[in-house]
Scaffold this motif. Structure first.
Motif, mmCIF file in Angstrom:
data_model
loop_
_atom_site.group_PDB
_atom_site.id
_atom_site.type_symbol
_atom_site.label_atom_id
_atom_site.label_comp_id
_atom_site.label_asym_id
_atom_site.label_seq_id
_atom_site.Cartn_x
_atom_site.Cartn_y
_atom_site.Cartn_z
ATOM 1 N N ALA A 61 36.982 40.248 42.073
ATOM 2 C CA ALA A 61 36.676 41.389 41.205
ATOM 3 C C ALA A 61 36.083 42.532 42.016
ATOM 4 N N SER A 99 45.082 39.950 33.824
ATOM 5 C CA SER A 99 43.667 39.586 33.703
ATOM 6 C C SER A 99 43.306 39.219 32.261
ATOM 7 N N SER A 136 34.943 37.318 35.498
ATOM 8 C CA SER A 136 35.621 38.106 36.538
ATOM 9 C C SER A 136 36.809 38.858 35.952
ATOM 10 N N ILE A 140 37.516 42.824 36.421
ATOM 11 C CA ILE A 140 38.780 43.347 36.947
ATOM 12 C C ILE A 140 39.399 44.332 35.957
#
Length: 162
Positions: A61, A99, A136, A140
């Motif tokens: 990240a 993501s 994370s 992201i």
């Protein structure tokens, strides 16, 4: 948005440094107890695993925040500025979708499933290990939204970090 990014960069870099330091200490202790004391420490082995997983996901990240992730640049560099910006926005949107689906949604699912399973040595829920995935993923996604914001605001392609 830029202030949030700076704070998040600082927090993630600090977390990564602390996790890396803890990982070095834990692995050194594990090697010492195994080779010198002939009695390997199960706790340090499991803690090292948790530190490593969290370090990898938070480090990934952080790299997205620095715009330093791997990419094939020679094709993008040959494009005109407007097309280059469009390509970068498309890439950021693709990363957001990945993501959201894999890290966030899949991470939440596996974390819920693993929350009832206890780790062998630490006797804590394994869900703590998997919780790094959705966290994370959120980081992201934030960085990708931020990159799209910067491209739209400056009307220029992002600078690539080597």
């Amino acid at each position: 948005m830029e202030a949030i990014k700076k704070v998040l960069d600082k927090v993630l870099s600090t977390i990564c440094v602390v996790l890396f330091g803890a990982l070095v200490i834990l692995v050194t202790w594990q090697v010492f107890t195994r080779l010198v004391l002939n009695d390997p420490s199960a706790i340090s082995e499991e803690l090292a695993k948790y530190c490593f997983v969290w370090l990898v996901l938070f480090g990934a990240a952080f790299v997205f925040g620095e715009n330093g992730h791997m990419r094939i640049e020679f094709i993008q560099d040959a494009l005109p500025v407007k097309l280059k910006m469009g390509t970068q926005i498309f890439i950021e949107l693709s990363i957001i979708v990945f993501s959201a689906l894999v890290l966030l949604s899949g991470g939440l699912t596996i974390t819920k499933l693993a929350w009832t399973q206890m780790s062998a040595a630490l006797q804590i829920p394994v869900g703590y290990l998997y919780a790094a995935m959705p966290i994370s993923g959120l980081f992201i996604i934030f960085y990708c939204v931020y990159n799209i914001y910067i491209i739209s605001k400056t009307k220029k392609p992002l600078e690539i970090v080597d």
